[in-house]
Write an enzyme that holds these catalytic residues in place. Structure first.
Site, short mmCIF file in Angstrom:
data_model
loop_
_atom_site.label_atom_id
_atom_site.label_comp_id
_atom_site.label_asym_id
_atom_site.label_seq_id
_atom_site.Cartn_x
_atom_site.Cartn_y
_atom_site.Cartn_z
CG HIS A 24 -0.42 0.37 2.50
ND1 HIS A 24 -0.44 1.66 2.96
CD2 HIS A 24 0.20 -0.35 3.45
CE1 HIS A 24 0.13 1.71 4.16
NE2 HIS A 24 0.53 0.51 4.46
CB CYS A 25 1.56 3.90 -1.82
SG CYS A 25 0.33 3.89 -3.14
NE ARG A 26 -1.96 11.73 -0.54
CZ ARG A 26 -2.95 12.09 -1.35
NH1 ARG A 26 -3.11 11.50 -2.51
NH2 ARG A 26 -3.80 13.03 -1.00
CB SER A 52 -3.17 3.02 -0.54
OG SER A 52 -2.59 1.95 -1.25
CD1 TRP A 53 -2.95 8.22 4.55
CD2 TRP A 53 -2.50 6.46 5.86
NE1 TRP A 53 -3.07 8.63 5.86
CE2 TRP A 53 -2.80 7.56 6.68
CE3 TRP A 53 -2.20 5.25 6.45
CZ2 TRP A 53 -2.78 7.49 8.07
CZ3 TRP A 53 -2.19 5.18 7.84
CH2 TRP A 53 -2.48 6.29 8.63
#
Length: 171
Positions: free
Chosen positions: A131-133, A159-160
């Site tokens: 995951h990332c933003r 994600s985030w």
């Protein structure tokens, strides 16, 4: 003797039920006479994303990520930059490996990986969730993991931003 031109072109056709990947080739004395021929026809379910190796990358949602937090057999990897984590926070039990070095770290020795991340280095069949933003960089990381031979790779598409919304945290 006439030259024969061969062109190769992968074509992706999206549908509500999934994705079809068609590999086309054309052969002709010139580009105006070329007639396409389907060489390969592969269909993927809508919950998977095809990668060039032919192996799909699965998708997970908030509920699945929430469950895997307490599962030590699965590895949640946050590929954002460390500065982003200090600004927003981090999903519990995730480890931070920025996208720029994710391939290098996943290919490192077991001893180095464990010393850096206090976790066992994932095996080829370990479930990896990236995951990332917003899900873009994590998809690139997932594709890199597949290229390294990992077979159970998933992307948290929300994600985030999705996690923060569900948890009432800053985005």
């Amino acid at each position: 003797m006439a030259k024969v031109l061969f062109n190769y072109c992968p074509i992706v056709v999206k549908a509500a039920t999934g994705i079809t990947l068609r590999h086309l080739t054309t052969a002709a004395a010139n580009k105006f006479q070329a007639k396409p021929t389907i060489l390969k026809h592969i269909t993927f379910a809508a919950t998977e994303r095809p990668y060039s190796s032919g192996q799909p990358i699965g998708k997970v949602d908030y509920a699945e990520v929430k469950k895997l937090i307490n599962d030590p057999r699965k590895l949640l990897i946050d590929v954002r930059e460390p500065k982003e984590l200090t600004e927003t926070g981090q999903v519990p039990s995730s480890i931070n490996i920025p996208l720029a070095i994710v391939s290098q770290e996943l290919a490192s020795s077991e001893q180095i990986f464990k010393s850096k991340y206090a976790r066992e280095k994932p095996q080829p069949d370990t479930e990896l969730v990236f995951h990332c933003r917003s899900g873009v960089r994590s998809l690139k990381a997932a594709e890199a993991a597949v290229a390294l031979g990992f077979k159970n790779v998933k992307n948290y598409e929300g994600s985030w931003l999705d996690w923060a919304e569900h948890e009432g945290l800053p985005k």
